[in-house]
Each structure stands twice: as C-alpha cells, then as structure tokens.
Design a protein around this motif. Sequence first.
Motif, PDB file in Angstrom:
ATOM      1  N   GLU A  57       0.731   9.722 -16.119  1.00 44.01           N
ATOM      2  CA  GLU A  57       2.029   9.363 -15.551  1.00 44.01           C
ATOM      3  C   GLU A  57       1.974   8.125 -14.659  1.00 44.01           C
ATOM      4  OE1 GLU A  57       1.821  13.962 -15.548  1.00 44.01           O
ATOM      5  OE2 GLU A  57       0.494  12.255 -15.193  1.00 44.01           O
ATOM      6  N   LEU A  58       0.787   7.737 -14.222  1.00 45.27           N
ATOM      7  CA  LEU A  58       0.677   6.598 -13.317  1.00 45.27           C
ATOM      8  C   LEU A  58       1.143   5.329 -14.018  1.00 45.27           C
ATOM      9  CD1 LEU A  58      -2.779   7.304 -11.624  1.00 45.27           C
ATOM     10  CD2 LEU A  58      -0.502   7.784 -10.739  1.00 45.27           C
ATOM     11  N   PRO A  59       2.028   4.572 -13.388  1.00 42.17           N
ATOM     12  CA  PRO A  59       2.591   3.396 -14.059  1.00 42.17           C
ATOM     13  C   PRO A  59       1.586   2.255 -14.176  1.00 42.17           C
ATOM     14  CG  PRO A  59       3.373   3.530 -11.791  1.00 42.17           C
ATOM     15  CD  PRO A  59       2.603   4.784 -12.053  1.00 42.17           C
ATOM     16  N   ALA A  60       1.789   1.434 -15.182  1.00 39.26           N
ATOM     17  CA  ALA A  60       0.947   0.252 -15.363  1.00 39.26           C
ATOM     18  C   ALA A  60       1.111  -0.664 -14.156  1.00 39.26           C
ATOM     19  CB  ALA A  60       1.351  -0.481 -16.640  1.00 39.26           C
ATOM     20  N   GLY A  61       0.003  -1.275 -13.746  1.00 38.93           N
ATOM     21  CA  GLY A  61       0.059  -2.185 -12.615  1.00 38.93           C
ATOM     22  C   GLY A  61      -0.197  -1.536 -11.281  1.00 38.93           C
ATOM     23  N   LEU A  62      -0.329  -0.202 -11.270  1.00 37.68           N
ATOM     24  CA  LEU A  62      -0.639   0.505 -10.028  1.00 37.68           C
ATOM     25  C   LEU A  62      -2.129   0.824 -10.002  1.00 37.68           C
ATOM     26  CD1 LEU A  62       1.292   3.282  -8.233  1.00 37.68           C
ATOM     27  CD2 LEU A  62      -1.091   3.704  -8.835  1.00 37.68           C
ATOM     28  N   THR A  63      -2.785   0.489  -8.904  1.00 35.45           N
ATOM     29  CA  THR A  63      -4.208   0.775  -8.738  1.00 35.45           C
ATOM     30  C   THR A  63      -4.381   1.935  -7.772  1.00 35.45           C
ATOM     31  OG1 THR A  63      -4.771  -1.555  -9.096  1.00 35.45           O
ATOM     32  CG2 THR A  63      -6.431  -0.169  -8.035  1.00 35.45           C
ATOM     33  N   LEU A  64      -5.069   2.997  -8.228  1.00 38.28           N
ATOM     34  CA  LEU A  64      -5.327   4.151  -7.381  1.00 38.28           C
ATOM     35  C   LEU A  64      -6.712   3.997  -6.759  1.00 38.28           C
ATOM     36  CD1 LEU A  64      -3.782   6.827  -6.738  1.00 38.28           C
ATOM     37  CD2 LEU A  64      -5.332   7.942  -8.337  1.00 38.28           C
ATOM     38  N   VAL A  65      -6.796   4.138  -5.443  1.00 38.61           N
ATOM     39  CA  VAL A  65      -8.058   3.955  -4.730  1.00 38.61           C
ATOM     40  C   VAL A  65      -8.473   5.247  -4.051  1.00 38.61           C
ATOM     41  CG1 VAL A  65      -7.750   1.478  -4.399  1.00 38.61           C
ATOM     42  CG2 VAL A  65      -6.807   3.069  -2.714  1.00 38.61           C
ATOM     43  N   ASP A  66      -9.748   5.289  -3.612  1.00 36.95           N
ATOM     44  CA  ASP A  66     -10.337   6.535  -3.135  1.00 36.95           C
ATOM     45  C   ASP A  66      -9.983   6.908  -1.705  1.00 36.95           C
ATOM     46  OD1 ASP A  66     -11.584   6.958  -5.561  1.00 36.95           O
ATOM     47  OD2 ASP A  66     -13.428   5.927  -4.968  1.00 36.95           O
ATOM     48  N   ASP A  67      -9.598   5.944  -0.889  1.00 35.46           N
ATOM     49  CA  ASP A  67      -9.260   6.309   0.480  1.00 35.46           C
ATOM     50  C   ASP A  67      -8.078   5.483   0.968  1.00 35.46           C
ATOM     51  OD1 ASP A  67     -10.045   4.053   2.410  1.00 35.46           O
ATOM     52  OD2 ASP A  67     -11.885   4.274   1.241  1.00 35.46           O
ATOM     53  N   PRO A  68      -7.365   5.970   1.985  1.00 38.32           N
ATOM     54  CA  PRO A  68      -6.136   5.322   2.440  1.00 38.32           C
ATOM     55  C   PRO A  68      -6.364   3.941   3.048  1.00 38.32           C
ATOM     56  CG  PRO A  68      -6.728   7.132   3.891  1.00 38.32           C
ATOM     57  CD  PRO A  68      -7.624   7.230   2.706  1.00 38.32           C
ATOM     58  N   TYR A  69      -7.549   3.705   3.587  1.00 36.92           N
ATOM     59  CA  TYR A  69      -7.815   2.401   4.197  1.00 36.92           C
ATOM     60  C   TYR A  69      -7.901   1.309   3.135  1.00 36.92           C
ATOM     61  CZ  TYR A  69      -8.817   5.546   8.039  1.00 36.92           C
ATOM     62  OH  TYR A  69      -8.716   6.532   8.992  1.00 36.92           O
ATOM     63  N   GLN A  70      -8.388   1.677   1.944  1.00 40.30           N
ATOM     64  CA  GLN A  70      -8.384   0.732   0.831  1.00 40.30           C
ATOM     65  C   GLN A  70      -6.961   0.393   0.407  1.00 40.30           C
ATOM     66  OE1 GLN A  70     -11.417   3.146  -1.620  1.00 40.30           O
ATOM     67  NE2 GLN A  70     -11.649   1.075  -2.421  1.00 40.30           N
ATOM     68  N   ALA A  78      -3.290  14.954   5.983  1.00 38.52           N
ATOM     69  CA  ALA A  78      -4.393  14.051   6.333  1.00 38.52           C
ATOM     70  C   ALA A  78      -3.896  12.681   6.769  1.00 38.52           C
ATOM     71  CB  ALA A  78      -5.341  13.907   5.136  1.00 38.52           C
ATOM     72  N   PHE A  79      -2.728  12.282   6.312  1.00 37.27           N
ATOM     73  CA  PHE A  79      -2.220  10.957   6.678  1.00 37.27           C
ATOM     74  C   PHE A  79      -1.842  10.885   8.162  1.00 37.27           C
ATOM     75  CE2 PHE A  79      -0.667  10.450   2.037  1.00 37.27           C
ATOM     76  CZ  PHE A  79      -1.943  10.079   1.644  1.00 37.27           C
ATOM     77  N   ARG A  80      -1.535  12.012   8.755  1.00 39.87           N
ATOM     78  CA  ARG A  80      -1.152  12.007  10.176  1.00 39.87           C
ATOM     79  C   ARG A  80      -2.344  11.692  11.076  1.00 39.87           C
ATOM     80  NH1 ARG A  80       3.526  14.092  12.098  1.00 39.87           N
ATOM     81  NH2 ARG A  80       2.463  14.730  14.017  1.00 39.87           N
ATOM     82  N   THR A  81      -3.549  11.971  10.601  1.00 39.84           N
ATOM     83  CA  THR A  81      -4.732  11.825  11.449  1.00 39.84           C
ATOM     84  C   THR A  81      -5.579  10.606  11.078  1.00 39.84           C
ATOM     85  OG1 THR A  81      -5.937  13.350   9.993  1.00 39.84           O
ATOM     86  CG2 THR A  81      -4.842  14.294  11.923  1.00 39.84           C
ATOM     87  N   LEU A  82      -5.002   9.663  10.368  1.00 46.85           N
ATOM     88  CA  LEU A  82      -5.733   8.436  10.069  1.00 46.85           C
ATOM     89  C   LEU A  82      -6.030   7.674  11.360  1.00 46.85           C
ATOM     90  CD1 LEU A  82      -3.761   7.072   6.967  1.00 46.85           C
ATOM     91  CD2 LEU A  82      -5.941   8.299   6.974  1.00 46.85           C
ATOM     92  N   GLY A  99       0.825  -1.196   0.000  1.00 41.99           N
ATOM     93  CA  GLY A  99       0.000   0.000   0.000  1.00 41.99           C
ATOM     94  C   GLY A  99       0.860   1.247   0.000  1.00 41.99           C
ATOM     95  N   LEU A 100       0.477   2.227  -0.796  1.00 42.08           N
ATOM     96  CA  LEU A 100       1.239   3.469  -0.907  1.00 42.08           C
ATOM     97  C   LEU A 100       0.370   4.656  -0.503  1.00 42.08           C
ATOM     98  CD1 LEU A 100       2.926   2.944  -4.418  1.00 42.08           C
ATOM     99  CD2 LEU A 100       3.796   2.266  -2.161  1.00 42.08           C
ATOM    100  N   LEU A 101       0.906   5.514   0.332  1.00 38.44           N
ATOM    101  CA  LEU A 101       0.246   6.758   0.704  1.00 38.44           C
ATOM    102  C   LEU A 101       0.988   7.918   0.056  1.00 38.44           C
ATOM    103  CD1 LEU A 101      -0.461   6.165   4.520  1.00 38.44           C
ATOM    104  CD2 LEU A 101      -1.991   5.794   2.579  1.00 38.44           C
ATOM    105  N   GLY A 102       0.408   8.458  -0.999  1.00 40.39           N
ATOM    106  CA  GLY A 102       0.999   9.597  -1.687  1.00 40.39           C
ATOM    107  C   GLY A 102       1.811   9.220  -2.905  1.00 40.39           C
ATOM    108  N   LEU A 103       1.625   9.986  -3.981  1.00 43.98           N
ATOM    109  CA  LEU A 103       2.395   9.795  -5.209  1.00 43.98           C
ATOM    110  C   LEU A 103       2.913  11.113  -5.781  1.00 43.98           C
ATOM    111  CD1 LEU A 103       0.139   7.161  -7.032  1.00 43.98           C
ATOM    112  CD2 LEU A 103       2.385   6.740  -6.036  1.00 43.98           C
ATOM    113  N   THR A 104       2.270  12.233  -5.438  1.00 44.17           N
ATOM    114  CA  THR A 104       2.727  13.522  -5.953  1.00 44.17           C
ATOM    115  C   THR A 104       4.093  13.871  -5.364  1.00 44.17           C
ATOM    116  OG1 THR A 104       1.494  14.633  -4.190  1.00 44.17           O
ATOM    117  CG2 THR A 104       0.417  14.432  -6.337  1.00 44.17           C
ATOM    118  N   PHE A 105       4.800  14.785  -6.016  1.00 41.99           N
ATOM    119  CA  PHE A 105       6.174  15.049  -5.572  1.00 41.99           C
ATOM    120  C   PHE A 105       6.222  15.785  -4.236  1.00 41.99           C
ATOM    121  CE2 PHE A 105       6.077  19.464  -6.935  1.00 41.99           C
ATOM    122  CZ  PHE A 105       7.130  20.058  -6.264  1.00 41.99           C
TER     123      PHE A 105
END
Length: 435
Positions: A357-370, A386-390, A312-318
């Motif tokens: 720009e999103l690489p093949a094989g990466l799935t982007l989901v709507d919320d961090p719990y997913q 927002a990730f600090r307050t999950l 699971g990845l949190l964040g992709l922007t630079f």
Amino acid sequence: MFARRIVVIGTGYVGLTTGACLASLGHRVVCSDVNAEKVAELSRGEVRIHEPGLAELVREGIAAGRLEFVVGSAGAVADAEVVFLCVPTPMGSGGAADLAVVESVAGEVRDVLPTRCVVVTKSTVPVGTSKRLAEHLDREDVAVVSNPEFLREGSAVHDFLNPDRIVVGSDTQDAAERVAALYARLGAPTVLTDAASAEMVKYAANCFLATKLSYVNAIAELCEQLGADITDVTEGMGYDRRIGQSFLQPGPGWGGSCLPKDTAALLQVAEAVDFEFPLLQATISSNAHQRQRMVGKVREACGGSLAGERIGLLGLTFKAGTDDLRDSPALEVARLLADNGAELIAHDPGLRGDEPELPAGLTLVDDPYQAAKGAAALVLLTEWQAFRTLDWTLVAEALTGRIVVDTRNHLDPDVLRRAGLSWRGVGRTPVTALT
C-alpha cells in the motif's frame, strides 16, 4: 455454561480473534481457512496479526486442545453446532458490501451442515443478508443468526472479552438464544432481536461514530478561526453524559477497515430504498475535506508550496498499535502531499517496509530521526506513544525547517517550543519556537 462445538470460517482479524476468544471461554473451536500456509503457521502458534494478547490466546487454546486450525470449510463443519462466517465483505461497486465470499462459503457447506446447526454472520453485512443467506442455504433445519462484532484494532481481544453489549438477531428465537449463550461467561448486556435489526445495529453504530468524528473535526476547524482551543472544548463536551468523552479527538480524518466501508454501504442501502441521507453524505464529504486541510497546514508551514520540499512523516497506519494501512487517513495525507510535489521520508514502528500500500516516491526509514533529517517540516500523522518521548532537541537539529505539524494534537507543544521548534496542531493556537 455448556461448551459448544464451534467452527469459525476465516482466520483474518475478526475470525482469529473470535476463534481464540471463544476457545478461551471453554468452547471447542475449529478455525478454517483456504490458505494452507497460514493454517500451518497458526497451528504452530505463529500469529502475524499485530494485536495485543492474540498470539498468547491462540497458543493457550492450542495447548489446551480447545483450538485447532484446518484447511477448507466443508470438512470442518461436519459436527459443528455453530458456524461463524468471518470472511471478507469488501466494498464493491457503488459502495455496497460485496457478499461473494459469504455466498461462496455458504454454497460449500450447505449440504454438509448438521441438522439444527446455526450459521452466524460475524462479518459486517448489509441489512437483509441473513434472510438472503437463509434462502441461499435452503435448509429449513439450519438457522441463520446475525451476531455483529464491535472490535477495535489494537484492543480487539480486550473488547471481545469485555464487551459493552452482545447483539444477536434471528427470526428463530431458539437459535438466537443458543448463540447468546456462547457469551454467557462474559456477563454483558445482551440485545436479542430480529436479524435485520441486528444487522442494522452495526451500521448505525459505526456511522454514528464517523459522524461524531467529522463533527469534532469541523468544530476544531472553527476553533482555529475563532481563537478557541479544541482540547478545552472537547473536555467541556465530554463531561456531558449524553455525549461522553470517546471519539472527541480531532485528527486527519477517520479511516481503517470499518468506518469508510460501513458509511458507504449504509448510503448504498439507503439509496436502494429511495431514502435520502444528507447527514451521512455530509459526514463522508467532511472527512475528505479534513485530509485536504492537513495538506494545507503542511503547505503553509513550508511557505506556500510543497514542490520539491522534503517532508518527514511520523506514522502511516490508520491508528497507533496496529500495522493496518487500510483506508488510513495518514496514508491518504501522504499521497496528497506527494501529489503536491513533496519528497516524503516516513517512519512508522508498526510497518516492515514491504507493504504494497505504500505509495511510490515514499521512503520508509528505521527511526524517526532519519525521517526528520533534512526535512523542511515534520508531520505527525499517527499517534504512536513513542513519538511523545523523542529527543526533540535532536529532532530540531536534524530538521532544516523548525516546524512540526501535529495532526493528532499528540505532542506537548511546550516541549517542542523549548527544543527550538514551532508547533502547529488541530483546533489549537500555534506555538512558536523559543529564540
């Protein structure tokens, strides 16, 4: 201060911010672009760029009659006193900045520029561009000025209206003073110099910041080897006024639209005059190593192999606060994880999901719990607040592996530990979950 008739060519990140902010200072600004659909949207006050305060400034400028948007540049400059070139200068072959668009626009407006008009390069351009542009224009009655921008994505409007300094360079003193006067209301220190020096300021500043970041990342790696804590180390460094506290945060490497392009361009400029620049070369190499090092941390968290592991990845922007993926270190780490066989599920609050720009094989989901659901490890790559307050207890329940790799040292290790998660940061001692 006298209001000036200004034309801004290009309505990208720099151009739109420049146009809207100059209009807010009382100038009459016309922004031109070749994209008719974009011009129509901006004329309605619709701004797609994710930048705090920019849309409001655009709408205020339109309502006040000081800001308008048109298609094409030749017609726009007919009565301009100052023309800003804010067009793309992407990295070309060998790392040099590609000036094709700059020269194309100059060719379009050359014969219609009013007498005594000033042409300003706002885009980042190699040293010597002002001289080259003046030769290309071939107009003795038109001066060329370098006025580099120092805008940070996520705070560009604030940076423009509250600058550390204004840098203006020209071989024509009167033209430089006229451009500097545009910013008089801001009350910022102003550096008036020659064109080549002004162009060099931008590269020198950005390459210094890149070097500072690479240095801190190297110190963080050394801290891990020696048992020191990079957070305390950088705090101790930052109180030294000769060093300062900015750009001392370790992470997965530097990126974005400026630093990678500018470091490569300055290297190319140095090579063109047979100047060896090993320090800058080491800065770039160290940055590439940092991305690989983050992958190594995730691999270790997964027991030594990433093949077939769901991550699971949190964040992709630079960086947080933007939707920009250009040369994003987070995105590069994601690509490297995929190259090592990982299955990637990501969440980023700044993305829509249709970014090319999103690489093949990466799935982007709507919320961090997913993103956490069923993952062997969760990796924080961009420092969204927002990730600090999950709800980290919910995150722990969603994960199959109970480990979080925090490449930004953004999270509170104690909070994660109490939620039953182990934490791995950068330059800090790992924290093991409570059992």
